[in-house]
Design an enzyme around this catalytic site. Sequence first.
Site, PDB file in Angstrom:
ATOM      1  N   CYS A   1       0.881  -1.490   0.062  1.00  0.00           N
ATOM      2  CA  CYS A   1      -0.098  -0.130   0.046  1.00  0.00           C
ATOM      3  C   CYS A   1       0.939   1.209  -0.054  1.00  0.00           C
ATOM      4  O   CYS A   1       1.537   1.451   0.940  1.00  0.00           O
ATOM      5  CB  CYS A   1      -0.827   0.183   1.275  1.00  0.00           C
ATOM      6  SG  CYS A   1      -1.848   1.592   1.372  1.00  0.00           S
TER       7      CYS A   1
ATOM      8  N   LYS B   1     -10.268  -8.817   7.095  1.00  0.00           N
ATOM      9  CA  LYS B   1     -10.031  -7.634   8.058  1.00  0.00           C
ATOM     10  C   LYS B   1     -10.408  -8.073   9.461  1.00  0.00           C
ATOM     11  O   LYS B   1     -11.482  -8.411   9.769  1.00  0.00           O
ATOM     12  CB  LYS B   1     -10.568  -6.194   7.653  1.00  0.00           C
ATOM     13  CG  LYS B   1     -10.223  -5.816   6.481  1.00  0.00           C
ATOM     14  CD  LYS B   1     -10.829  -4.257   6.180  1.00  0.00           C
ATOM     15  CE  LYS B   1     -10.599  -4.145   4.656  1.00  0.00           C
ATOM     16  NZ  LYS B   1     -11.432  -2.957   4.188  1.00  0.00           N
TER      17      LYS B   1
ATOM     18  N   VAL C   1      -6.165   0.814   5.373  1.00  0.00           N
ATOM     19  CA  VAL C   1      -4.871   0.936   5.989  1.00  0.00           C
ATOM     20  C   VAL C   1      -4.027   2.344   5.350  1.00  0.00           C
ATOM     21  O   VAL C   1      -4.568   2.402   4.177  1.00  0.00           O
ATOM     22  CB  VAL C   1      -3.820  -0.165   5.761  1.00  0.00           C
ATOM     23  CG1 VAL C   1      -4.274  -1.411   6.664  1.00  0.00           C
ATOM     24  CG2 VAL C   1      -3.769  -0.570   4.237  1.00  0.00           C
TER      25      VAL C   1
ATOM     26  N   GLU D   1      -5.880   8.088   7.879  1.00  0.00           N
ATOM     27  CA  GLU D   1      -5.380   8.996   6.860  1.00  0.00           C
ATOM     28  C   GLU D   1      -4.086   9.048   6.739  1.00  0.00           C
ATOM     29  O   GLU D   1      -3.679   9.898   7.833  1.00  0.00           O
ATOM     30  CB  GLU D   1      -6.237  10.124   6.721  1.00  0.00           C
ATOM     31  CG  GLU D   1      -7.594  10.016   6.229  1.00  0.00           C
ATOM     32  CD  GLU D   1      -7.796   9.544   4.878  1.00  0.00           C
ATOM     33  OE1 GLU D   1      -6.868  10.195   3.940  1.00  0.00           O
ATOM     34  OE2 GLU D   1      -8.507   8.817   4.589  1.00  0.00           O
ATOM     35  N   SER D   2      -3.353   8.650   5.621  1.00  0.00           N
ATOM     36  CA  SER D   2      -1.924   8.535   5.858  1.00  0.00           C
ATOM     37  C   SER D   2      -1.207   9.949   5.857  1.00  0.00           C
ATOM     38  O   SER D   2      -0.267  10.019   6.554  1.00  0.00           O
ATOM     39  CB  SER D   2      -1.337   8.016   4.471  1.00  0.00           C
ATOM     40  OG  SER D   2      -1.772   8.587   3.299  1.00  0.00           O
TER      41      SER D   2
HETATM   42  N1  LIG Z   1      -6.834   8.210   1.788  1.00  0.00           N
HETATM   43  C1  LIG Z   1      -6.282   7.141   2.635  1.00  0.00           C
HETATM   44  C2  LIG Z   1      -6.042   5.875   1.392  1.00  0.00           C
HETATM   45  C3  LIG Z   1      -5.919   4.468   1.973  1.00  0.00           C
HETATM   46  C4  LIG Z   1      -6.194   3.335   1.078  1.00  0.00           C
HETATM   47  O1  LIG Z   1      -7.003   3.483   0.054  1.00  0.00           O
HETATM   48  N2  LIG Z   1      -5.608   2.359   1.680  1.00  0.00           N
HETATM   49  C5  LIG Z   1      -6.274   1.083   0.685  1.00  0.00           C
HETATM   50  C6  LIG Z   1      -5.026   0.144   0.664  1.00  0.00           C
HETATM   51  S1  LIG Z   1      -3.647   0.713  -0.348  1.00  0.00           S
HETATM   52  C7  LIG Z   1      -7.043   0.342   1.590  1.00  0.00           C
HETATM   53  O2  LIG Z   1      -6.895   0.118   2.956  1.00  0.00           O
HETATM   54  N3  LIG Z   1      -8.217  -0.031   1.021  1.00  0.00           N
HETATM   55  C8  LIG Z   1      -9.338  -0.745   1.581  1.00  0.00           C
HETATM   56  C9  LIG Z   1      -9.514  -2.255   0.719  1.00  0.00           C
HETATM   57  O3  LIG Z   1      -9.119  -2.373  -0.051  1.00  0.00           O
HETATM   58  O4  LIG Z   1     -10.471  -2.832   1.734  1.00  0.00           O
HETATM   59  C10 LIG Z   1      -5.011   7.370   3.316  1.00  0.00           C
HETATM   60  O5  LIG Z   1      -4.439   8.254   2.465  1.00  0.00           O
HETATM   61  O6  LIG Z   1      -4.550   6.792   4.143  1.00  0.00           O
END
Ligand SMILES: N[C@@H](CCC(=O)N[C@@H](CS)C(=O)NCC(=O)O)C(=O)O
Length: 227
Positions: free
Chosen positions: A14, A41, A54, A71-72
């Site tokens: 990720c 999860k 994540v 939020e990263s």
């Molecule tokens: N805006 C969020 C985006 C985080 C995100 O999209 N993470 C993805 C993995 S790269 C995720 O956890 N997706 C949930 C899923 O696929 O169930 C951040 O910046 O933390």
Amino acid sequence: MSASPLTLYGLNICPFAQRAVITLLEKGVAFEQVLIDLDNKPASFQAISPLGNVPVLGVRQADGSEAAIFESLVIAEYLDETQPGPQLLPADPLLRAQHRAWLAYASSVVSGMVGIERAADEAAILASSEKLASRFARIEQELGEGPYFAGARFGMVDVVYAPIFRYFEVFESFRDLGIFNGLPKVKAWRQALAQRPSVRNAVTAAFHDELVQYLHKCQSHLVTAAH
Ligand SMILES: N[C@@H](CCC(=O)N[C@@H](CS)C(=O)NCC(=O)O)C(=O)O
């Protein structure tokens, strides 16, 4: 219970989770990492991740409870403000705002990457590649002598673009998308970031294979066309 008060709930491939890991490594603070299987999860993770995404940073409190931050970019800024080690965002408000704007700009770059991940056909690959080429061409104008975004000092903009460039290493193992053609400063920046220890150590050796597996799962034309 871990000795460190910081726990990062993340995922190797990720790019958002890598932002948090790179920040923690740059700060040189101890942390525990818990890798989350997004297809399965744990309930304990769902309880602290409102969108089920994540990364999440757990911060152990004096009473033993864990406060969670999602939020990263919020996580990275929190770490920058609270942890010792080099400051990653500039202290000057104008410069800081400009760097934050380039952090926001990264969302558009990431959406181009997702376009390649999910591309159903050649036309979709070309459209995303063109979009990415134009996004990076604009960044080329911003870059100076390097080696990093703002010069000699590694900062938050570098943290955010390093995982993006790492994705292209995998994309380019299938074919050259031509995205960085004619962009010498971006290419040099990409190379400098790839050599940075925090960037290298933010993922395990399995990164390449895991991302290829994910591209297969998405049925990206990038991988299906290669067979
Ligand atoms: N805006 C969020 C985006 C985080 C995100 O999209 N993470 C993805 C993995 S790269 C995720 O956890 N997706 C949930 C899923 O696929 O169930 C951040 O910046 O933390």
